[in-house]
Design a protein around this motif. Structure first.
Motif, PDB file in Angstrom:
ATOM      1  N   LYS A 210     -42.674-125.685  34.718  1.00 48.84           N
ATOM      2  CA  LYS A 210     -43.613-124.590  34.471  1.00 48.84           C
ATOM      3  C   LYS A 210     -43.919-123.805  35.745  1.00 48.84           C
ATOM      4  CE  LYS A 210     -46.803-122.120  32.481  1.00 48.84           C
ATOM      5  NZ  LYS A 210     -46.421-120.966  31.726  1.00 48.84           N
TER       6      LYS A 210
ATOM      7  N   TRP B   2     -54.435-120.107  35.392  1.00 48.29           N
ATOM      8  CA  TRP B   2     -53.929-121.446  35.720  1.00 48.29           C
ATOM      9  C   TRP B   2     -54.646-122.495  34.870  1.00 48.29           C
ATOM     10  CZ3 TRP B   2     -56.256-125.890  37.408  1.00 48.29           C
ATOM     11  CH2 TRP B   2     -55.400-126.914  37.813  1.00 48.29           C
TER      12      TRP B   2
ATOM     13  N   ALA C 140     -51.175-127.689  28.637  1.00 44.80           N
ATOM     14  CA  ALA C 140     -49.941-128.427  28.966  1.00 44.80           C
ATOM     15  C   ALA C 140     -50.045-129.893  28.565  1.00 44.80           C
ATOM     16  CB  ALA C 140     -49.660-128.313  30.458  1.00 44.80           C
TER      17      ALA C 140
ATOM     18  N   GLU D 156     -53.471-122.379  31.166  1.00 43.94           N
ATOM     19  CA  GLU D 156     -52.105-122.879  31.008  1.00 43.94           C
ATOM     20  C   GLU D 156     -52.034-124.389  31.179  1.00 43.94           C
ATOM     21  OE1 GLU D 156     -49.918-120.674  33.935  1.00 43.94           O
ATOM     22  OE2 GLU D 156     -49.990-118.824  32.760  1.00 43.94           O
TER      23      GLU D 156
END
Length: 97
Positions: A44, A26, A33, A29
């Motif tokens: 997402k 997490w 972002a 990612e």
């Protein structure tokens, strides 16, 4: 996105090692972002819950854990507000924590 702070995640996965890999994924990612609005978050993370005041609830480890963050979309900053079990989450107000 800038995440404040990874230490909260690290502290949690030290206590709950089974959450480590998903929290690390997490973090990676989200750090990569560039979310400008809640629509970007939902694109997402379709299971994320968008709340008032820039709050977002993410399901971690198949919804065994909940991660509540506050997102400042203008400054691309995410503040970790809560991380705990689903039962612990039920005891808080995610819109004010």
């Amino acid at each position: 996105m800038r995440i404040i702070s990874k230490k909260a995640l690290r502290d949690y996965w030290t206590r709950v090692p089974e959450a480590k890999s998903e929290l690390e994924a997490w973090y990676a990612e989200v750090k990569a972002a560039n979310w400008a609005s809640p629509v970007d978050v939902k694109a997402k993370y379709g299971s994320a819950s968008i709340l008032k005041g820039g709050r977002v609830v993410f399901n971690i480890c198949g919804n065994r854990y909940r991660l509540v963050v506050k997102i400042n979309y203008t400054y691309r900053t995410i503040y970790i507000r809560f991380l705990g079990t689903h039962r612990e989450y039920d005891k808080i107000n995610a819109e004010t924590v």
